[in-house]
Design an enzyme around this catalytic site. Structure first.
Site, PDB file in Angstrom:
ATOM      1  N   SER A 124       0.834  -1.201   0.000  1.00 31.84           N
ATOM      2  CA  SER A 124       0.000   0.000   0.000  1.00 31.84           C
ATOM      3  C   SER A 124       0.866   1.247   0.000  1.00 31.84           C
ATOM      4  O   SER A 124       1.989   1.239   0.531  1.00 31.84           O
ATOM      5  CB  SER A 124      -0.854  -0.025   1.271  1.00 31.84           C
ATOM      6  OG  SER A 124      -1.428   1.215   1.494  1.00 31.84           O
ATOM      7  N   TYR A 148      -1.972  -0.850  10.868  1.00 31.33           N
ATOM      8  CA  TYR A 148      -2.217  -1.432   9.539  1.00 31.33           C
ATOM      9  C   TYR A 148      -1.026  -1.151   8.621  1.00 31.33           C
ATOM     10  O   TYR A 148      -0.501  -2.059   7.956  1.00 31.33           O
ATOM     11  CB  TYR A 148      -3.502  -0.859   8.932  1.00 31.33           C
ATOM     12  CG  TYR A 148      -3.630  -1.133   7.450  1.00 31.33           C
ATOM     13  CD1 TYR A 148      -3.911  -2.414   6.991  1.00 31.33           C
ATOM     14  CD2 TYR A 148      -3.437  -0.123   6.502  1.00 31.33           C
ATOM     15  CE1 TYR A 148      -4.007  -2.677   5.629  1.00 31.33           C
ATOM     16  CE2 TYR A 148      -3.527  -0.370   5.144  1.00 31.33           C
ATOM     17  CZ  TYR A 148      -3.809  -1.652   4.708  1.00 31.33           C
ATOM     18  OH  TYR A 148      -3.892  -1.910   3.362  1.00 31.33           O
ATOM     19  N   LYS A 152       1.994  -3.685   6.650  1.00 29.35           N
ATOM     20  CA  LYS A 152       2.417  -3.715   5.243  1.00 29.35           C
ATOM     21  C   LYS A 152       3.936  -3.525   5.171  1.00 29.35           C
ATOM     22  O   LYS A 152       4.642  -4.215   4.432  1.00 29.35           O
ATOM     23  CB  LYS A 152       1.707  -2.625   4.435  1.00 29.35           C
ATOM     24  CG  LYS A 152       0.212  -2.862   4.290  1.00 29.35           C
ATOM     25  CD  LYS A 152      -0.083  -4.123   3.507  1.00 29.35           C
ATOM     26  CE  LYS A 152      -1.556  -4.442   3.405  1.00 29.35           C
ATOM     27  NZ  LYS A 152      -1.842  -5.780   2.898  1.00 29.35           N
TER      28      LYS A 152
HETATM   29  P1  NAD Z   1     -11.039  -7.032   1.312  1.00 32.16           P
HETATM   30  O1  NAD Z   1     -11.241  -6.999   2.783  1.00 32.16           O
HETATM   31  O2  NAD Z   1     -12.213  -6.825   0.440  1.00 32.16           O
HETATM   32  O3  NAD Z   1     -10.335  -8.408   0.889  1.00 32.16           O
HETATM   33  C1  NAD Z   1      -9.441  -9.086   1.738  1.00 32.16           C
HETATM   34  C2  NAD Z   1      -9.927 -10.529   1.810  1.00 32.16           C
HETATM   35  O4  NAD Z   1      -9.041 -11.288   2.643  1.00 32.16           O
HETATM   36  C3  NAD Z   1     -11.319 -10.667   2.428  1.00 32.16           C
HETATM   37  O5  NAD Z   1     -12.120 -11.417   1.532  1.00 32.16           O
HETATM   38  C4  NAD Z   1     -11.101 -11.403   3.747  1.00 32.16           C
HETATM   39  O6  NAD Z   1     -12.190 -12.233   4.070  1.00 32.16           O
HETATM   40  C5  NAD Z   1      -9.829 -12.173   3.448  1.00 32.16           C
HETATM   41  N1  NAD Z   1      -8.998 -12.520   4.608  1.00 32.16           N
HETATM   42  C6  NAD Z   1      -8.519 -11.709   5.587  1.00 32.16           C
HETATM   43  N2  NAD Z   1      -7.724 -12.397   6.421  1.00 32.16           N
HETATM   44  C7  NAD Z   1      -7.681 -13.680   5.959  1.00 32.16           C
HETATM   45  C8  NAD Z   1      -7.021 -14.859   6.382  1.00 32.16           C
HETATM   46  N3  NAD Z   1      -6.237 -14.870   7.470  1.00 32.16           N
HETATM   47  N4  NAD Z   1      -7.196 -15.993   5.658  1.00 32.16           N
HETATM   48  C9  NAD Z   1      -8.019 -16.012   4.580  1.00 32.16           C
HETATM   49  N5  NAD Z   1      -8.647 -14.920   4.124  1.00 32.16           N
HETATM   50  C10 NAD Z   1      -8.483 -13.765   4.802  1.00 32.16           C
HETATM   51  O7  NAD Z   1      -9.900  -5.961   0.974  1.00 32.16           O
HETATM   52  P2  NAD Z   1      -9.388  -5.403  -0.424  1.00 32.16           P
HETATM   53  O8  NAD Z   1      -9.741  -3.971  -0.497  1.00 32.16           O
HETATM   54  O9  NAD Z   1      -9.770  -6.307  -1.518  1.00 32.16           O
HETATM   55  O10 NAD Z   1      -7.821  -5.473  -0.178  1.00 32.16           O
HETATM   56  C11 NAD Z   1      -7.023  -6.566  -0.606  1.00 32.16           C
HETATM   57  C12 NAD Z   1      -5.606  -6.339  -0.133  1.00 32.16           C
HETATM   58  O11 NAD Z   1      -5.130  -5.096  -0.665  1.00 32.16           O
HETATM   59  C13 NAD Z   1      -5.462  -6.238   1.387  1.00 32.16           C
HETATM   60  O12 NAD Z   1      -4.257  -6.873   1.763  1.00 32.16           O
HETATM   61  C14 NAD Z   1      -5.376  -4.745   1.627  1.00 32.16           C
HETATM   62  O13 NAD Z   1      -4.661  -4.443   2.797  1.00 32.16           O
HETATM   63  C15 NAD Z   1      -4.628  -4.278   0.378  1.00 32.16           C
HETATM   64  N6  NAD Z   1      -4.867  -2.852   0.057  1.00 32.16           N
HETATM   65  C16 NAD Z   1      -6.156  -2.396  -0.088  1.00 32.16           C
HETATM   66  C17 NAD Z   1      -6.366  -1.044  -0.358  1.00 32.16           C
HETATM   67  C18 NAD Z   1      -7.773  -0.496  -0.477  1.00 32.16           C
HETATM   68  O14 NAD Z   1      -7.954   0.723  -0.363  1.00 32.16           O
HETATM   69  N7  NAD Z   1      -8.786  -1.325  -0.742  1.00 32.16           N
HETATM   70  C19 NAD Z   1      -5.283  -0.160  -0.505  1.00 32.16           C
HETATM   71  C20 NAD Z   1      -4.000  -0.666  -0.380  1.00 32.16           C
HETATM   72  C21 NAD Z   1      -3.795  -2.019  -0.098  1.00 32.16           C
HETATM   73  N1  UFG Z   2     -12.620  11.568   3.133  1.00 33.87           N
HETATM   74  C1  UFG Z   2     -13.626  12.464   3.455  1.00 33.87           C
HETATM   75  N2  UFG Z   2     -14.792  11.969   3.982  1.00 33.87           N
HETATM   76  C2  UFG Z   2     -14.997  10.641   4.174  1.00 33.87           C
HETATM   77  C3  UFG Z   2     -13.957   9.727   3.834  1.00 33.87           C
HETATM   78  C4  UFG Z   2     -12.779  10.236   3.321  1.00 33.87           C
HETATM   79  O1  UFG Z   2     -13.479  13.677   3.280  1.00 33.87           O
HETATM   80  O2  UFG Z   2     -16.079  10.255   4.667  1.00 33.87           O
HETATM   81  C5  UFG Z   2     -11.369  12.096   2.541  1.00 33.87           C
HETATM   82  C6  UFG Z   2     -10.120  11.802   3.365  1.00 33.87           C
HETATM   83  O3  UFG Z   2      -9.918  12.812   4.332  1.00 33.87           O
HETATM   84  C7  UFG Z   2      -9.045  11.772   2.281  1.00 33.87           C
HETATM   85  C8  UFG Z   2      -9.770  11.210   1.059  1.00 33.87           C
HETATM   86  O4  UFG Z   2     -11.171  11.417   1.311  1.00 33.87           O
HETATM   87  O5  UFG Z   2      -8.626  13.090   1.971  1.00 33.87           O
HETATM   88  C9  UFG Z   2      -9.540   9.717   0.842  1.00 33.87           C
HETATM   89  O6  UFG Z   2      -9.820   9.015   2.033  1.00 33.87           O
HETATM   90  P1  UFG Z   2      -9.981   7.425   2.067  1.00 33.87           P
HETATM   91  O7  UFG Z   2     -10.333   7.052   3.472  1.00 33.87           O
HETATM   92  O8  UFG Z   2     -10.883   6.983   0.986  1.00 33.87           O
HETATM   93  O9  UFG Z   2      -8.517   6.897   1.667  1.00 33.87           O
HETATM   94  P2  UFG Z   2      -7.096   7.131   2.359  1.00 33.87           P
HETATM   95  O10 UFG Z   2      -6.235   7.824   1.357  1.00 33.87           O
HETATM   96  O11 UFG Z   2      -7.223   7.740   3.690  1.00 33.87           O
HETATM   97  O12 UFG Z   2      -6.592   5.617   2.579  1.00 33.87           O
HETATM   98  C10 UFG Z   2      -6.721   4.602   1.573  1.00 33.87           C
HETATM   99  C11 UFG Z   2      -6.963   3.252   2.253  1.00 33.87           C
HETATM  100  C12 UFG Z   2      -5.732   2.812   3.000  1.00 33.87           C
HETATM  101  C13 UFG Z   2      -4.548   2.813   2.065  1.00 33.87           C
HETATM  102  C14 UFG Z   2      -4.384   4.167   1.413  1.00 33.87           C
HETATM  103  C15 UFG Z   2      -3.312   4.093   0.381  1.00 33.87           C
HETATM  104  O13 UFG Z   2      -8.041   3.338   3.160  1.00 33.87           O
HETATM  105  O14 UFG Z   2      -5.920   1.500   3.461  1.00 33.87           O
HETATM  106  O15 UFG Z   2      -5.589   4.560   0.762  1.00 33.87           O
HETATM  107  O16 UFG Z   2      -2.999   5.371  -0.096  1.00 33.87           O
HETATM  108  F1  UFG Z   2      -3.439   2.512   2.756  1.00 33.87           F
END
Ligand code: NAD
Ligand code: UFG
Length: 337
Positions: A124, A148, A152
């Site tokens: 991330s 979190y 990572k």
């Molecule tokens: P998500 O929660 O939709 O998917 C993660 C999946 O992993 C879920 O289906 C959950 O049930 C499963 N899971 C969790 N722990 C487990 C375990 N121990 N064994 C088996 N399954 C398990 O999340 P996502 O948004 O699809 O994110 C996927 C990956 O990308 C995550 O590692 C997350 O940290 C990373 N990531 C997400 C974002 C974002 O904004 N969505 C940003 C950066 C990184």
């Molecule tokens: N925001 C609002 N109102 C809301 C939610 C968010 O104004 O209700 C704003 C936040 O302040 C920020 C922007 O929208 O300026 C984006 O916020 P998000 O919560 O959607 O995303 P973040 O950038 O905070 O974080 C996301 C994921 C993290 C990941 C990161 C990577 O949640 O897990 O992107 O850049 F690590």
């Protein structure tokens, strides 16, 4: 040969499964359904016409993972499984460190024991410390502000060490920026449980009437309109980035970190306006205080991904907003019937 997808029933995982199946890859999914529903994979099968071998299991269960790897002749792994909510990680650090670190340690152990040597890891942009200049490049300083993020960061370090000990492994650390959107069919998308923490699910739930108004977290940042700027990337572009990473892992050894972003930053108000324009709906909002821990501007330099993976984000803001809305309108309660 098949690709093991951990966390494949989740948001990014399900879209990546879809892309891999459409490209002709064989896959097998393991997910404990902690934050997802099997329905996402049923929908992927509806879209692609391909069945998905699925195991409801925990990635921390090494013996089970070894059994799955052997049964499906697994050659590469994409490791999405993990807990991902920043705020929750501050309240429950032990659960985050345990799940996110133990799952990677045990998965890597299962790979060592079965001779699987290619791993794509979901990292991330949160691993970059707050004192970097934007756009963020892969060589930027690392450091985090919440458990979190540290999971990572630590996973990246564990995997760099694994690649030193096993010089014939290929490990790709993909640093995602802000994934949004849904597959254009509107059949799969992001289905957060409870009140969404992230901006775009909150915007779409407000537009559909599930939330009264959006709170914009601060309008006094040093950005063009005072609201926070992020690098939003369409989840289908992100999914295609994983296909490119799987192909890259076939031709390199070592451990490489790569940003997956668009290189363009949009503010909160840009996103609200684009969503309203793309979909002809209103998104009522109020300005509130800053959210603790938020940065003013986060966006990527995506050049390395283009150079190394031959991948570039293709979809624009209107595509993102339109596809979120199609998913939200067709599934106002997410995957719940
Ligand atoms: P998500 O929660 O939709 O998917 C993660 C999946 O992993 C879920 O289906 C959950 O049930 C499963 N899971 C969790 N722990 C487990 C375990 N121990 N064994 C088996 N399954 C398990 O999340 P996502 O948004 O699809 O994110 C996927 C990956 O990308 C995550 O590692 C997350 O940290 C990373 N990531 C997400 C974002 C974002 O904004 N969505 C940003 C950066 C990184
Ligand atoms: N925001 C609002 N109102 C809301 C939610 C968010 O104004 O209700 C704003 C936040 O302040 C920020 C922007 O929208 O300026 C984006 O916020 P998000 O919560 O959607 O995303 P973040 O950038 O905070 O974080 C996301 C994921 C993290 C990941 C990161 C990577 O949640 O897990 O992107 O850049 F690590």
């Amino acid at each position: 040969m098949s690709i093991l997808i951990t966390g494949g029933a989740g948001y990014i995982g399900s879209h990546t499964c879809l892309c891999l199946l459409n490209k002709g890859y064989d896959i097998v999914v393991v997910d404990n359904l902690d934050n997802s529903s099997k329905e996402s994979l049923v929908r992927v099968t509806e879209i692609t016409g391909r069945e998905i071998p699925f195991y409801e299991a925990d990635v921390c269960d090494t013996e089970k993972v070894i059994e799955i790897i052997k049964a499906h002749n697994v050659d590469s792994v994409i490791h999405f499984a993990g807990l991902k909510a920043v705020g929750e990680s501050v309240r429950m650090p032990l659960e985050y460190y345990e799940n996110n670190l133990v799952s990677t340690l045990h998965l890597a152990e299962a790979m060592v024991k079965t001779g699987v040597k290619k791993l794509i890891f979901s990292s991330s942009a949160t691993v970059y410390s707050a004192d970097n200049e934007v756009p963020l490049t892969e060589g930027g300083r690392l450091g985090c502000t919440n458990p979190y993020g540290w999971t990572k960061y630590m996973n990246e370090q564990i995997l760099r060490d694994v690649s030193v000990a096993h010089s014939d492994w290929s490990i790709v650390l993909l640093r995602y920026f802000n994934p949004v959107g849904a597959h254009e069919s509107g059949k799969i998308g992001e289905d957060p449980s409870g009140i969404p923490n992230n901006l775009m699910p909150y915007v779409s739930q407000t537009a559909v009437g599930r939330r009264e108004f959006l709170t914009v977290f601060g309008d006094d940042y040093d950005t063009p309109d005072g609201t926070g700027v992020r690098d939003y990337i369409h989840v289908m572009d992100l999914a295609e980035g994983h296909v490119a990473a799987v192909e890259y892992a076939q031709r390199f050894t070592g451990c490489d970190a790569i940003n997956l972003g668009t290189g363009v930053g949009y503010s909160v108000l840009d996103m609200v306006k684009a969503f309203e324009e793309a979909n002809g709906v209103k998104v009522p909002y109020k300005i509130g205080p800053r959210r603790p821990g938020d940065l003013a501007m986060v966006y990527s330099n995506p050049e390395k991904a283009e150079r190394v993976l031959g991948w570039k984000a293709r979809r624009n803001l209107i595509d993102m907003c339109r596809d979120i809305w199609t998913w939200q309108k067709n599934n106002p309660n997410g995957f719940k019937k």
